[in-house]
Design an enzyme around this catalytic site. Structure first.
Site, PDB file in Angstrom:
ATOM      1  N   SER A 566       0.683 -59.625  -4.069  1.00 46.96           N
ATOM      2  CA  SER A 566      -0.088 -59.898  -5.287  1.00 46.96           C
ATOM      3  C   SER A 566       0.767 -59.577  -6.497  1.00 46.96           C
ATOM      4  O   SER A 566       1.715 -58.788  -6.399  1.00 46.96           O
ATOM      5  CB  SER A 566      -1.335 -59.016  -5.302  1.00 46.96           C
ATOM      6  OG  SER A 566      -1.951 -59.059  -6.574  1.00 46.96           O
ATOM      7  N   TYR A 579      -6.055 -50.793  -4.531  1.00 47.69           N
ATOM      8  CA  TYR A 579      -5.586 -52.146  -4.206  1.00 47.69           C
ATOM      9  C   TYR A 579      -4.116 -52.310  -4.596  1.00 47.69           C
ATOM     10  O   TYR A 579      -3.289 -52.767  -3.798  1.00 47.69           O
ATOM     11  CB  TYR A 579      -6.470 -53.174  -4.935  1.00 47.69           C
ATOM     12  CG  TYR A 579      -6.071 -54.618  -4.704  1.00 47.69           C
ATOM     13  CD1 TYR A 579      -6.409 -55.272  -3.526  1.00 47.69           C
ATOM     14  CD2 TYR A 579      -5.355 -55.330  -5.671  1.00 47.69           C
ATOM     15  CE1 TYR A 579      -6.048 -56.601  -3.313  1.00 47.69           C
ATOM     16  CE2 TYR A 579      -4.992 -56.658  -5.462  1.00 47.69           C
ATOM     17  CZ  TYR A 579      -5.335 -57.292  -4.282  1.00 47.69           C
ATOM     18  OH  TYR A 579      -4.971 -58.596  -4.080  1.00 47.69           O
TER      19      TYR A 579
HETATM   20  N1  LIG Z   1      -7.132 -65.022  -4.722  1.00 52.50           N
HETATM   21  C1  LIG Z   1      -6.366 -64.325  -5.526  1.00 52.50           C
HETATM   22  O1  LIG Z   1      -6.479 -64.417  -6.734  1.00 52.50           O
HETATM   23  C2  LIG Z   1      -5.322 -63.421  -4.989  1.00 52.50           C
HETATM   24  C3  LIG Z   1      -4.451 -62.825  -5.891  1.00 52.50           C
HETATM   25  C4  LIG Z   1      -3.465 -61.978  -5.403  1.00 52.50           C
HETATM   26  C5  LIG Z   1      -3.397 -61.707  -4.062  1.00 52.50           C
HETATM   27  N2  LIG Z   1      -4.273 -62.294  -3.207  1.00 52.50           N
HETATM   28  C6  LIG Z   1      -4.151 -61.967  -1.801  1.00 52.50           C
HETATM   29  O2  LIG Z   1      -4.197 -63.145  -1.011  1.00 52.50           O
HETATM   30  C7  LIG Z   1      -4.747 -62.848   0.259  1.00 52.50           C
HETATM   31  C8  LIG Z   1      -5.815 -63.879   0.603  1.00 52.50           C
HETATM   32  O3  LIG Z   1      -6.836 -63.809  -0.339  1.00 52.50           O
HETATM   33  P1  LIG Z   1      -7.871 -64.984  -0.605  1.00 52.50           P
HETATM   34  O4  LIG Z   1      -7.962 -65.161  -2.067  1.00 52.50           O
HETATM   35  O5  LIG Z   1      -7.584 -66.132   0.218  1.00 52.50           O
HETATM   36  O6  LIG Z   1      -9.219 -64.251  -0.139  1.00 52.50           O
HETATM   37  P2  LIG Z   1     -10.325 -64.681   0.914  1.00 52.50           P
HETATM   38  O7  LIG Z   1     -11.354 -63.612   0.859  1.00 52.50           O
HETATM   39  O8  LIG Z   1     -10.758 -66.058   0.636  1.00 52.50           O
HETATM   40  O9  LIG Z   1      -9.569 -64.599   2.273  1.00 52.50           O
HETATM   41  C9  LIG Z   1      -9.257 -63.379   2.912  1.00 52.50           C
HETATM   42  C10 LIG Z   1      -9.601 -63.493   4.375  1.00 52.50           C
HETATM   43  O10 LIG Z   1      -9.253 -62.280   5.011  1.00 52.50           O
HETATM   44  C11 LIG Z   1     -10.258 -61.961   5.963  1.00 52.50           C
HETATM   45  N3  LIG Z   1     -10.291 -60.548   6.253  1.00 52.50           N
HETATM   46  C12 LIG Z   1     -10.750 -59.566   5.473  1.00 52.50           C
HETATM   47  N4  LIG Z   1     -10.650 -58.382   6.089  1.00 52.50           N
HETATM   48  C13 LIG Z   1     -10.083 -58.614   7.286  1.00 52.50           C
HETATM   49  C14 LIG Z   1      -9.733 -57.786   8.382  1.00 52.50           C
HETATM   50  N5  LIG Z   1      -9.935 -56.473   8.359  1.00 52.50           N
HETATM   51  N6  LIG Z   1      -9.186 -58.352   9.456  1.00 52.50           N
HETATM   52  C15 LIG Z   1      -9.005 -59.688   9.499  1.00 52.50           C
HETATM   53  N7  LIG Z   1      -9.330 -60.509   8.496  1.00 52.50           N
HETATM   54  C16 LIG Z   1      -9.868 -59.980   7.397  1.00 52.50           C
HETATM   55  C17 LIG Z   1     -11.523 -62.448   5.312  1.00 52.50           C
HETATM   56  O11 LIG Z   1     -12.563 -62.652   6.267  1.00 52.50           O
HETATM   57  C18 LIG Z   1     -11.074 -63.713   4.628  1.00 52.50           C
HETATM   58  O12 LIG Z   1     -11.285 -64.855   5.438  1.00 52.50           O
HETATM   59  C19 LIG Z   1      -5.261 -61.420   0.191  1.00 52.50           C
HETATM   60  O13 LIG Z   1      -4.326 -60.555   0.785  1.00 52.50           O
HETATM   61  C20 LIG Z   1      -5.313 -61.163  -1.294  1.00 52.50           C
HETATM   62  O14 LIG Z   1      -5.167 -59.807  -1.616  1.00 52.50           O
HETATM   63  C21 LIG Z   1      -5.236 -63.148  -3.652  1.00 52.50           C
END
Ligand SMILES: NC(=O)c1ccc[n+]([C@@H]2O[C@H](COP(=O)([O-])OP(=O)(O)OC[C@H]3O[C@@H](n4cnc5c(N)ncnc54)[C@H](O)[C@@H]3O)[C@@H](O)[C@H]2O)c1
Ligand SMILES: [Zn+2]
Length: 689
Positions: A566, A579
């Site tokens: 991130s 986080y």
């Molecule tokens: N969307 C953003 O703006 C953003 C920004 C920076 C970083 N990220 C990072 O990108 C990654 C994906 O995020 P996203 O936006 O697609 O979110 P999302 O919530 O759509 O997807 C995350 C997925 O991880 C799964 N998950 C959660 N806990 C889990 C566990 N203990 N074991 C297995 N699966 C688990 C959830 O069920 C979900 O399907 C994350 O690591 C997030 O921190 C996202």
């Protein structure tokens, strides 16, 4: 033979009565292709001679509708048929003077095309066209090939079918065999078909339904006869006892990545494991050592499974695998050298497709999952043939030179050359945590689109099921698997990685992406909130990374890991210490792993997204409210807020992150490891330094 073993007729008169002749042909073809006992996948072809109006002259002409090159009668549609003018096809007989003209005649089939149909005619076209009956089926039924592949196949054909089936010895299909078949049908009105030595059967009739009934009747007759006359037990009985189911799986799990690493040097391979009862019966039998080296009989089986399988013992050491695979390659080169002609294409991949493991089962490898699975199905067909033939006679494989002539046939080579260039990730296997979420599923779509097989691992069963169904429909069911798991549970992680190795043969790409966001000011951060962030984002990434690393190392082909961290891994943000700290830990873990992985070619890189709202579950929950509140805006203004905040003034979408994932997953980034790439539309606080 019990009636339940007989292939039942699925013909529905009320449905058939609504169909025209081409429709009836398609109906019959789909029915025949729906049962693997009738024909193997992609094997066989069907035809009908139909009166049609010529588009130019408006005259009525007789047209041969026959399954074209490629495709499968079980799933084909009307556009899978080639259509040819019967009079022109008949005229080819006059042009044909000698066996040397076979390939030229295949080109001439193009000149017989009716109605500018672009479906290419197959080499079996003349076999259908020259039989003087309106409806003709050609299938590769195991029960009939068993008779066709027996040493005394001609005698057996007479014995089993009495006077109603003719016999033609093995000959590669083409115009010459077509002429012989047509002549035999014309001279013997009592015949309903012909057994082709080492190959399969042709059957014919005046109507579509009669043809279907005849095909089924002949196959059932052969199966019943074999059943009644076969020596028992099959294959001389058991030589070794099978291991228990979980022990069989454990062996496959160990061997698949190790074999895959050794045979993927020139082309990446995907694996398939089966321990179906008929496979175990064969690999555990006394006759394995005698029958397996003979190779398969029907050319279709042989093209899919290679000249012969490789037998591997369940406890083969690394050194033993090296030796076995090298010996197989040497044997294959020797076969090529023995059989090649002056104009033969260059030798192809010398590795086995089928690996037989006594006490355990069978592993197959091919350039993609569907091809590996289908190769296994073909070998099961071949096992059925060997069981049938050896039960009543002596099984004989296709003569080596004939096998070579098919494998290295110039027209086959031309077909291979016309195939589109392999995709960037063809034969690669990816494992994506949080694969059912926004960024995870966008990455999955990108990698699948580039030819990879993908295992989605997620804690959310409902989203996982949706994603697997959606990707299965878009990219083929073979290429996608979903595994329910929690990245914080060591045993879940180990199991999901094992399941992936068993499903596809190993792993090459690992996307560490599962995530949550639970945020609070530091004084409100409970130990529980802290631990949740750390356990999923730091510990979870460690557990998944470590298991992936172990598997990649065993495969010995390097690999690529991508950690989705991130902006917050680089830049401190207020109100989200847990986080941000966990994300920073991910980045450092990635660097440490990059360091340790480099000597074995395991690359580890990081992608840093920021504010990817669309498709993200994170952005549907509390986080969304908190971010809106802390920025003092409405929730639906967030997207615009982040866009304006970025240097490039652009929104970031899941597909943008997926693009970076693809870059790091592919060889395009082969000289990069230990890096991070921001995909955030520009944000000065996260510039690398
Ligand atoms: N969307 C953003 O703006 C953003 C920004 C920076 C970083 N990220 C990072 O990108 C990654 C994906 O995020 P996203 O936006 O697609 O979110 P999302 O919530 O759509 O997807 C995350 C997925 O991880 C799964 N998950 C959660 N806990 C889990 C566990 N203990 N074991 C297995 N699966 C688990 C959830 O069920 C979900 O399907 C994350 O690591 C997030 O921190 C996202
Ligand atoms: Zn055939």
């Amino acid at each position: 033979m019990t009636s339940s073993n007989l292939i039942p007729s699925l013909w529905d008169n009320s449905k058939a009565s609504t169909l025209d002749e081409p429709g009836l042909l398609l109906y019959r073809s789909n029915l025949l292709g729906s049962d693997l006992r009738i024909t193997n996948y992609g094997g066989g072809n069907t035809s009908a001679k139909v009166a049609m109006t010529d588009p130019l002259t408006k005259q009525s002409v007789e047209v041969l509708w026959v399954k074209g090159s490629g495709g499968d009668i079980g799933s084909m549609e009307l556009d899978g048929f080639a259509t040819l003018y019967m009079d022109k096809l008949a005229a080819l007989k006059d042009l044909y003077k000698s066996r040397g003209q076979e390939d030229e005649m295949v080109h001439n089939l193009n000149h017989c095309t009716f109605n500018l149909n672009s479906r290419a005619a197959s080499i079996d076209t003349c076999l259908h066209g020259y039989v003087p009956y309106a409806h003709v089926d050609h299938v590769h039924a195991d029960a009939v090939i068993a008779i066709a592949a027996a040493k005394d196949s001609e005698r057996l054909t007479k014995k089993v079918f009495g006077g109603e089936m003719g016999y033609l010895p093995w000959q590669r299909p083409g115009i010459d065999l077509g002429i012989k078949l047509g002549r035999m049908a014309a001279e013997h009105p009592e015949y309903v078909g012909v057994v082709l030595g080492s190959h399969g059967l042709f059957t014919w009739a005046k109507t579509a339904k009669d043809c279907y009934d005849t095909t089924l009747r002949i196959i059932n007759k052969a199966a019943a006869w074999l059943e009644a006359n076969a020596k028992k037990p099959a294959f001389g009985g058991e030589a070794v006892a099978g291991l228990k189911a979980d022990a069989r799986e454990a062996v496959a799990l160990r061997l698949m990545p190790e074999i895959r690493g050794r045979i993927s040097k020139s082309e990446m391979k995907v694996g398939h494991f089966t321990d179906a009862p008929e496979v175990l019966e064969f690999v555990n039998s006394r006759m394995l050592g005698e029958l397996a080296p003979l190779g398969t009989s029907c050319p279709d089986h042989f093209l899919r499974t290679k000249i012969r399988p490789l037998i591997v013992s369940h406890d083969a050491s690394a050194a033993a695998l090296d030796q076995l695979i090298a010996d197989y390659g040497d044997g294959y080169s020797a076969y090529y050298e023995r059989c090649k002609h002056v104009n033969s294409p260059k030798m192809r991949d010398p590795n086995a497709v089928i690996y037989l493991i006594p006490q355990v089962g069978m592993i197959s490898f091919a350039k993609d999952k569907a091809t590996a699975r289908v190769a296994a199905e073909f070998y099961v067909n071949a096992i059925n043939v060997m069981r049938g033939a050896s039960g009543v006679s002596t099984y004989v494989g296709l003569p080596e030179q004939e096998a070579f002539n098919i494998e290295y046939w110039l027209l086959e080579e031309a077909k291979l050359r016309r195939m589109p260039k392999a995709k960037d990730l063809a034969g690669r296997i990816a494992f994506i945590t949080g694969g059912a979420g926004g960024i995870g599923s966008a990455s999955a779509a990108r990698l699948l689109g580039e030819g990879a097989c993908v295992a989605l691992a997620d804690i959310d069963q409902a989203s996982l099921d949706d994603a697997v169904a959606k990707f299965g429909a878009a990219f083929g069911k073979d290429n996608v698997r979903g595994f329910l798991m929690d990245v914080t549970q060591e045993n879940h992680v180990i199991k999901a990685m094992d399941d992936t190795a068993l499903a596809f043969g190993g792993v090459d790409i690992l996307v560490n992406n599962a995530g949550i966001t639970l945020a609070a000011n530091i004084e409100d951060t409970t130990l529980d909130l802290w631990n949740k962030n750390i356990s999923i984002l730091a510990t979870g990434y460690f557990l998944v990374g470590r298991e992936g690393y172990r598997l990649m190392k065993r495969q010995g082909m390097g690999g690529s890991m991508i950690f989705i961290a991130s902006k917050n891994a680089i830049a401190a943000s207020p109100g989200a210490s847990a986080y941000c700290t966990a994300k920073a830990a991910e980045v450092h873990l990635a660097r440490c792993m990059a360091l340790e992985g480099a000597p074995t070619g395991i690359r580890v890189n990081v992608v840093n997204p920021d504010a990817v709202l669309r498709g993200s579950k994170i952005w549907q929950g509390e986080w969304r409210q908190q971010r809106a509140a802390s920025n003092k805006i409405a929730e639906d203004e967030l997207e615009e807020h982040y866009r304006k905040r970025s240097l490039l003034q652009r929104s970031v979408f899941p597909e943008d992150i997926a693009e970076a994932v693809f870059f790091f997953a592919s060889e395009r980034s082969s000289k990069s490891t230990g890096n991070f790439l921001n995909v955030d539309a520009g944000n000065a606080v996260s510039f690398s330094r």
